[in-house]
Scaffold this motif. Structure first.
Motif, PDB file in Angstrom:
ATOM      1  N   ASN A   1       0.850  -1.191   0.000  1.00 36.72           N
ATOM      2  CA  ASN A   1       0.000   0.000   0.000  1.00 36.72           C
ATOM      3  C   ASN A   1       0.881   1.234   0.000  1.00 36.72           C
ATOM      4  O   ASN A   1       1.414   1.633   1.003  1.00 36.72           O
ATOM      5  CB  ASN A   1      -0.901  -0.008   1.221  1.00 36.72           C
ATOM      6  CG  ASN A   1      -1.913   1.122   1.165  1.00 36.72           C
ATOM      7  OD1 ASN A   1      -1.972   1.839   0.177  1.00 36.72           O
ATOM      8  ND2 ASN A   1      -2.674   1.294   2.209  1.00 36.72           N
ATOM      9  N   ALA A   2       1.047   1.880  -1.194  1.00 33.17           N
ATOM     10  CA  ALA A   2       2.013   2.955  -1.323  1.00 33.17           C
ATOM     11  C   ALA A   2       1.510   4.247  -0.708  1.00 33.17           C
ATOM     12  O   ALA A   2       2.289   5.054  -0.245  1.00 33.17           O
ATOM     13  CB  ALA A   2       2.354   3.174  -2.787  1.00 33.17           C
ATOM     14  N   GLY A   3       0.194   4.516  -0.724  1.00 33.99           N
ATOM     15  CA  GLY A   3      -0.321   5.777  -0.191  1.00 33.99           C
ATOM     16  C   GLY A   3      -0.137   6.898  -1.195  1.00 33.99           C
ATOM     17  O   GLY A   3      -0.641   6.837  -2.308  1.00 33.99           O
ATOM     18  N   VAL A   4       0.626   7.935  -0.814  1.00 36.42           N
ATOM     19  CA  VAL A   4       0.902   9.081  -1.670  1.00 36.42           C
ATOM     20  C   VAL A   4       2.374   9.038  -2.066  1.00 36.42           C
ATOM     21  O   VAL A   4       3.238   9.007  -1.190  1.00 36.42           O
ATOM     22  CB  VAL A   4       0.580  10.402  -0.953  1.00 36.42           C
ATOM     23  CG1 VAL A   4       0.919  11.585  -1.867  1.00 36.42           C
ATOM     24  CG2 VAL A   4      -0.881  10.441  -0.536  1.00 36.42           C
ATOM     25  N   THR A   5       2.635   9.019  -3.349  1.00 34.14           N
ATOM     26  CA  THR A   5       3.997   8.929  -3.870  1.00 34.14           C
ATOM     27  C   THR A   5       4.333  10.175  -4.670  1.00 34.14           C
ATOM     28  O   THR A   5       3.585  10.560  -5.564  1.00 34.14           O
ATOM     29  CB  THR A   5       4.155   7.688  -4.772  1.00 34.14           C
ATOM     30  OG1 THR A   5       3.797   6.518  -4.033  1.00 34.14           O
ATOM     31  CG2 THR A   5       5.592   7.560  -5.254  1.00 34.14           C
ATOM     32  N   GLN A   6       5.463  10.773  -4.351  1.00 35.21           N
ATOM     33  CA  GLN A   6       5.913  11.969  -5.053  1.00 35.21           C
ATOM     34  C   GLN A   6       7.203  11.677  -5.806  1.00 35.21           C
ATOM     35  O   GLN A   6       8.102  11.030  -5.275  1.00 35.21           O
ATOM     36  CB  GLN A   6       6.175  13.115  -4.076  1.00 35.21           C
ATOM     37  CG  GLN A   6       4.931  13.630  -3.385  1.00 35.21           C
ATOM     38  CD  GLN A   6       5.238  14.816  -2.491  1.00 35.21           C
ATOM     39  OE1 GLN A   6       4.893  14.837  -1.324  1.00 35.21           O
ATOM     40  NE2 GLN A   6       5.880  15.838  -3.061  1.00 35.21           N
ATOM     41  N   LEU A  22       5.298  15.282  -9.877  1.00 38.77           N
ATOM     42  CA  LEU A  22       4.186  14.348  -9.991  1.00 38.77           C
ATOM     43  C   LEU A  22       3.785  13.821  -8.628  1.00 38.77           C
ATOM     44  O   LEU A  22       4.640  13.467  -7.811  1.00 38.77           O
ATOM     45  CB  LEU A  22       4.581  13.176 -10.886  1.00 38.77           C
ATOM     46  CG  LEU A  22       3.569  12.015 -10.960  1.00 38.77           C
ATOM     47  CD1 LEU A  22       2.257  12.478 -11.573  1.00 38.77           C
ATOM     48  CD2 LEU A  22       4.166  10.852 -11.738  1.00 38.77           C
ATOM     49  N   CYS A  23       2.495  13.754  -8.398  1.00 38.14           N
ATOM     50  CA  CYS A  23       1.948  13.146  -7.195  1.00 38.14           C
ATOM     51  C   CYS A  23       0.955  12.078  -7.612  1.00 38.14           C
ATOM     52  O   CYS A  23       0.081  12.339  -8.455  1.00 38.14           O
ATOM     53  CB  CYS A  23       1.250  14.201  -6.336  1.00 38.14           C
ATOM     54  SG  CYS A  23       0.431  13.531  -4.882  1.00 38.14           S
ATOM     55  N   ALA A  24       1.090  10.896  -7.025  1.00 36.55           N
ATOM     56  CA  ALA A  24       0.175   9.799  -7.319  1.00 36.55           C
ATOM     57  C   ALA A  24      -0.321   9.200  -6.008  1.00 36.55           C
ATOM     58  O   ALA A  24       0.465   8.976  -5.099  1.00 36.55           O
ATOM     59  CB  ALA A  24       0.880   8.733  -8.146  1.00 36.55           C
ATOM     60  N   GLN A  25      -1.642   8.953  -5.951  1.00 36.91           N
ATOM     61  CA  GLN A  25      -2.213   8.316  -4.757  1.00 36.91           C
ATOM     62  C   GLN A  25      -3.042   7.105  -5.180  1.00 36.91           C
ATOM     63  O   GLN A  25      -3.711   7.121  -6.212  1.00 36.91           O
ATOM     64  CB  GLN A  25      -3.048   9.312  -3.940  1.00 36.91           C
ATOM     65  CG  GLN A  25      -4.116  10.063  -4.703  1.00 36.91           C
ATOM     66  CD  GLN A  25      -5.492   9.443  -4.655  1.00 36.91           C
ATOM     67  OE1 GLN A  25      -5.733   8.434  -3.968  1.00 36.91           O
ATOM     68  NE2 GLN A  25      -6.430  10.036  -5.383  1.00 36.91           N
ATOM     69  N   ASP A  26      -2.978   6.075  -4.321  1.00 36.14           N
ATOM     70  CA  ASP A  26      -3.659   4.821  -4.650  1.00 36.14           C
ATOM     71  C   ASP A  26      -4.798   4.520  -3.687  1.00 36.14           C
ATOM     72  O   ASP A  26      -5.182   3.373  -3.493  1.00 36.14           O
ATOM     73  CB  ASP A  26      -2.658   3.669  -4.688  1.00 36.14           C
ATOM     74  CG  ASP A  26      -1.979   3.431  -3.355  1.00 36.14           C
ATOM     75  OD1 ASP A  26      -1.117   2.527  -3.283  1.00 36.14           O
ATOM     76  OD2 ASP A  26      -2.288   4.145  -2.376  1.00 36.14           O
ATOM     77  N   PHE A 105      -0.094  12.512   3.480  1.00 33.21           N
ATOM     78  CA  PHE A 105       0.990  13.222   2.819  1.00 33.21           C
ATOM     79  C   PHE A 105       2.018  12.284   2.196  1.00 33.21           C
ATOM     80  O   PHE A 105       2.293  11.197   2.724  1.00 33.21           O
ATOM     81  CB  PHE A 105       1.715  14.117   3.822  1.00 33.21           C
ATOM     82  CG  PHE A 105       0.948  15.355   4.183  1.00 33.21           C
ATOM     83  CD1 PHE A 105      -0.078  15.314   5.103  1.00 33.21           C
ATOM     84  CD2 PHE A 105       1.260  16.573   3.591  1.00 33.21           C
ATOM     85  CE1 PHE A 105      -0.805  16.453   5.428  1.00 33.21           C
ATOM     86  CE2 PHE A 105       0.545  17.721   3.907  1.00 33.21           C
ATOM     87  CZ  PHE A 105      -0.483  17.658   4.834  1.00 33.21           C
ATOM     88  N   GLY A 106       2.610  12.747   1.085  1.00 27.90           N
ATOM     89  CA  GLY A 106       3.785  12.112   0.539  1.00 27.90           C
ATOM     90  C   GLY A 106       5.023  12.562   1.298  1.00 27.90           C
ATOM     91  O   GLY A 106       4.940  13.392   2.213  1.00 27.90           O
ATOM     92  N   ASP A 107       6.181  12.035   0.902  1.00 27.32           N
ATOM     93  CA  ASP A 107       7.427  12.338   1.598  1.00 27.32           C
ATOM     94  C   ASP A 107       8.137  13.582   1.071  1.00 27.32           C
ATOM     95  O   ASP A 107       9.223  13.915   1.549  1.00 27.32           O
ATOM     96  CB  ASP A 107       8.363  11.144   1.554  1.00 27.32           C
ATOM     97  CG  ASP A 107       7.982  10.067   2.551  1.00 27.32           C
ATOM     98  OD1 ASP A 107       8.390   8.906   2.363  1.00 27.32           O
ATOM     99  OD2 ASP A 107       7.261  10.389   3.510  1.00 27.32           O
TER     100      ASP A 107
END
Lengths: 114, 117
Positions: A1-6, A22-26, A105-107
């Motif tokens: 489960n990646a969550g928010v990836t930047q 780029l921001c991606a959420q799953d 939040f992403g990192d």
């Protein structure tokens, strides 16, 4: 489960160059946000989106553009980078209008403009 | 206008002692209040929230926060601090009616918590 990836995590640009973060959420979240974090100033909202195909300005939108072509992605663009845009950029997402849903939040992306 | 104030830039605590990180807010209507923690080179992690109901809310890692409507405060507390609690803590607020503005949060400037052995 990646969550928010930047992506990317780090980037150095020269003044006047352009780039896209780029921001991606799953998590199938409706709402997405872009913030910048500067020392002693907390997080300030740049732009946000309440759904696919929609965007709106936040507190500090000047010099940035965004797009939300797909529900899971939220792109932040710098058309002509300036040293004042040196910052750490965070993307976040949340469920829609449900009461009190926290943002996830992403990192972050650490961006330096020379 | 909505705002959040964290009056202390840094809080120093000895391990095992209780800790408090202060937050006051200003918002029109009923507030939704949040605490987040940020570890070095990481994003913000949600700790706890107050929406309605009991003024004392419990969250992750043994943290709790007390909502005080008359003092417009939402202080973060922990009975016994750990060295691993050392991090940057953010208080955030949004108004109950802000859902049509994307549920935007207003963040405080952050408080650096340092817990020494």
């Amino acid at each position: 489960n990646a969550g928010v990836t930047q992506t990317p995590k780090f980037r150095v640009l020269k003044t006047g160059q352009s780039m896209t973060l780029l921001c991606a959420q799953d998590m199938n979240h409706e709402y997405m946000y872009w913030y910048r974090q500067d020392p002693g100033m907390g997080l300030r909202l740049i732009h946000y989106s309440v759904g696919e195909g929609t965007t709106a300005k936040g507190e500090v939108p000047d010099g940035y553009n965004v797009s939300r072509l797909k529900k899971q992605n939220f792109l932040l663009g710098l058309e002509s980078a300036a040293p004042s845009q040196t910052s750490v950029y965070f993307c976040a997402s949340s469920y829609g209008q449900a009461r009190g849903q926290p943002q996830h939040f992403g990192d972050g992306t650490r961006l330096s403009i020379l | 206008a909505q705002s959040v104030a964290q009056p202390e830039d840094q809080v120093n605590v000895a391990e095992g002692n209780p800790l408090t990180v202060k937050c006051t807010y200003s918002v029109s209507g009923n507030p939704y209040l949040f605490w987040y923690v940020q570890y070095p080179n990481r994003g913000l992690q949600f700790l706890l929230k107050y929406i309605t109901g009991d003024n004392l809310v419990k969250g992750s890692y043994g943290f709790e926060a007390e909502f005080n409507k008359s003092q417009t405060s939402f202080h973060l507390k922990k009975p016994s601090a750990l060295v691993s609690d050392s991090a940057l803590y953010f208080c955030a607020v949004r108004s109950e009616g802000s859902y049509n503005q994307g549920g935007k949060l207003i963040f405080g400037q952050g408080t650096e918590l340092s817990v020494k052995p």
